[in-house]
Write a protein that holds these residues in place. Structure first.
Motif, PDB file in Angstrom:
ATOM      1  N   THR A  47      37.178  28.031  42.721  1.00 18.72           N
ATOM      2  CA  THR A  47      36.616  29.412  42.338  1.00 18.72           C
ATOM      3  C   THR A  47      37.096  29.722  40.849  1.00 18.72           C
ATOM      4  OG1 THR A  47      38.884  30.136  42.815  1.00 18.72           O
ATOM      5  CG2 THR A  47      37.170  30.057  44.637  1.00 18.72           C
TER       6      THR A  47
ATOM      7  N   GLU B  51      32.081  21.168  43.363  1.00 20.08           N
ATOM      8  CA  GLU B  51      31.421  21.122  44.814  1.00 20.08           C
ATOM      9  C   GLU B  51      32.389  20.877  45.823  1.00 20.08           C
ATOM     10  OE1 GLU B  51      27.081  19.926  46.793  1.00 20.08           O
ATOM     11  OE2 GLU B  51      28.211  18.411  45.123  1.00 20.08           O
TER      12      GLU B  51
ATOM     13  N   SER C 118      30.642  28.251  44.380  1.00 26.15           N
ATOM     14  CA  SER C 118      31.963  28.767  44.486  1.00 26.15           C
ATOM     15  C   SER C 118      32.728  29.591  43.450  1.00 26.15           C
ATOM     16  CB  SER C 118      32.753  27.756  44.952  1.00 26.15           C
ATOM     17  OG  SER C 118      32.806  26.608  44.045  1.00 26.15           O
TER      18      SER C 118
ATOM     19  N   ARG D 254      35.293  23.309  46.112  1.00 26.01           N
ATOM     20  CA  ARG D 254      34.863  24.808  46.331  1.00 26.01           C
ATOM     21  C   ARG D 254      35.864  25.646  45.192  1.00 26.01           C
ATOM     22  NH1 ARG D 254      30.363  24.866  47.268  1.00 26.01           N
ATOM     23  NH2 ARG D 254      30.211  27.057  47.889  1.00 26.01           N
TER      24      ARG D 254
END
Length: 511
Positions: A246, A241, A273, A244
């Motif tokens: 990926t 979180e 994300s 972010r």
């Protein structure tokens, strides 16, 4: 690509973030440290094909020294920080390492290992002490431009073998330029969409093959590597979180721990994300993987390979949902299923899993092991058994030996057994892996005490300490069970299958 390209085009871009250390390293800083390290290593007489060993925690130095070594044609041998000093010394001697760089925290362990490998020059990352030089002090005055004779290097990592001793997996050095694409680079970009905008969470110790190689692959692609010092399920969710994230790589044990978090904790952190979640290292139970797909969506990718990297299979979440339990189709090399007589088997027939046409490797200093891993056609095996279906998807069904995979780590029982029988209170010993919801398998020792009666609790505590001191925590059995004798054939061969049936089934998935 190569990290240098990203240092030149965007030197301020973060290459590495270590949240627990509150540290960030840019591509420009990584390039400078790697060039300085390369000059130092050349000045110490390190030539193409030589070996540098790293005994490092999850810290920046593993990349700074690693990229230094791999731009002057060296082999990088990263060593588990969980090994005993004797095992570390064995790897140093066997690999032919000339230099060891160790974390300051591991100074005592490194000193014990170097006492048994006196030809190796030792550095600690930060501070000179106890006969060690400081790596950072040593490179501080070196030039930060490229050396004149750059050439591509690679890793030579050690994997547990059939003798119980670690074996060095040695690929040929790359012959192409530094920026020549690697198989993982191609795979990461094509299958998982990795690139310069990737924020990659590294969840595992970087001395293991897959975590190290994937993190360095992200650097080749220009992404940012966010490193956990040690895995914690809730901390991983918080990092996803906060940063972010990926992309991330995991082992099935991580999934189990994530799924065991209270529902309110799992819902507390945003994982939106994530684009691709990749797992490997051990078979993932079908219910666990299904639960992860239900939670995070169809972004759970899987691949099958090994330290040898003689081939790779892979599949997406969508493919797995259609073929639950599969580890995918070949993306590097070609899968071949071979019967006991060496004949090629057809779809649905179970046999040894081989790869044809994959990258070459040898086991360093062990031509017999190298030969045993290849057939007369040059096909290579990782030692697993399985079958392919009519569509070419591979399913693993068993292992050729009694190798234990606990938390994604390969553990060979014979080494533990050989130690246990040297204890004065042990007459005989067998070590097996039994199913474990969290670790996949856990190590269990079945011991025949030397004398009866025996105090099981006290003896178990003694043997735990004995094993941990000699072999380290990873190889120490999590449980000691006792019986008056062990089943052996007249030839002396231990009938371990009977023990697996007796103790493995009766203790199935106990916490």
């Amino acid at each position: 690509m190569h990290p240098r390209h990203h240092a030149l085009s965007d030197p301020q871009r973060p290459a590495l973030i270590l949240p627990e250390r509150r540290q960030s390293v840019s591509y420009g800083q990584l390039e400078s440290a790697a060039n300085k390290g390369a000059h130092l290593l050349r000045g110490l007489g390190m030539a193409r094909g030589d070996v540098i060993a790293l005994l490092l925690d999850n810290e920046a130095a593993i990349f700074e020294a690693g990229w230094a070594a791999q731009r002057i044609g060296l082999y990088q041998t990263s060593i588990s920080t969980k090994l005993s000093a004797a095992d570390i010394a064995y790897i140093l001697r066997d690999s032919g390492a000339r230099i060891l760089i160790a974390s300051d925290r591991l100074a005592d362990l490194a000193a014990q290992a170097l006492a048994e490998a006196p030809d190796v020059r030792g550095y600690l990352v930060d501070h000179a002490q106890n006969g060690f030089e400081s790596w950072r002090d040593a490179i501080a005055t070196c030039p930060d431009h490229p050396v004149a004779d750059e050439s591509a290097g690679t890793d030579m990592l050690y994997s547990s073998g059939t003798t119980g001793r670690p074996k060095g997996v040695k690929p040929p050095l790359p012959e192409g330029p530094l920026d020549e694409s690697t198989p993982l680079e191609t795979m990461g970009a094509r299958l998982y969409g990795m690139g310069p905008d990737s924020l990659y969470l590294s969840t595992s110790p970087l001395y293991h093959a897959a975590p190290l190689r994937w993190a360095m692959t992200v650097h080749r692609l220009g992404g940012t590597v966010i490193v956990m010092e040690r895995f914690d399920a809730e901390s991983a969710l918080a990092m996803i979180e906060r940063h972010r994230i990926t992309h991330a790589t995991w082992v099935p044990t991580h999934f189990v721990r994530l799924l065991k978090l209270p529902e309110e904790v799992r819902k507390r952190h945003d994982h939106g994300s994530l684009r691709a979640v990749i797992h490997a290292a051990a078979p993932c139970p079908v219910p666990v993987k299904q639960a992860m797909i239900d939670w995070w969506g169809p972004i759970i990718h899987e691949y099958y390979s090994g330290t040898e990297c003689c081939g790779i299979t892979a599949l997406s979440a969508q493919e797995w949902l259609a073929k639950p339990g599969s580890v995918g189709k070949a993306v590097l090399g070609e899968v071949k299923i071979v019967g006991d007589n060496g004949a090629l088997l057809g779809p649905g027939e179970t046999g040894d899993v081989y790869f044809a046409g994959g990258p070459a490797f040898v086991y360093h200093n062990d031509p017999e092991k190298t030969a045993a891993a290849h057939d007369d056609r040059g096909w290579a095996t990782l030692g697993d058994i399985g079958h392919v279906d009519e569509d070419g998807y591979l399913f693993l069904t068993d292992r050729r030996s009694f190798m234990i995979i606990s938390g994604g780590v390969n553990i060979y029982p014979q080494e533990i057994e050989n130690l246990l029988v040297t204890h004065p209170k042990v007459a005989d010993a067998a070590v097996i892996g039994v199913p474990d919801e969290e670790m996949g398998e856990r190590v269990v020792a079945i011991v025949q005490p030397q004398d009866a009666p025996w105090d099981s609790e006290a003896l178990a505590q003694q043997l735990t300490r004995f094993t941990r001191e000699a072999l380290g925590g990873v190889k120490t059995p999590r449980e000691f069970l006792f019986r008056a004798d062990l089943p052996r054939e007249p030839t002396g061969k231990l009938m371990k299958r009977l023990l697996v049936e007796e103790f493995g089934k009766s203790r199935h998935l106990l916490p």
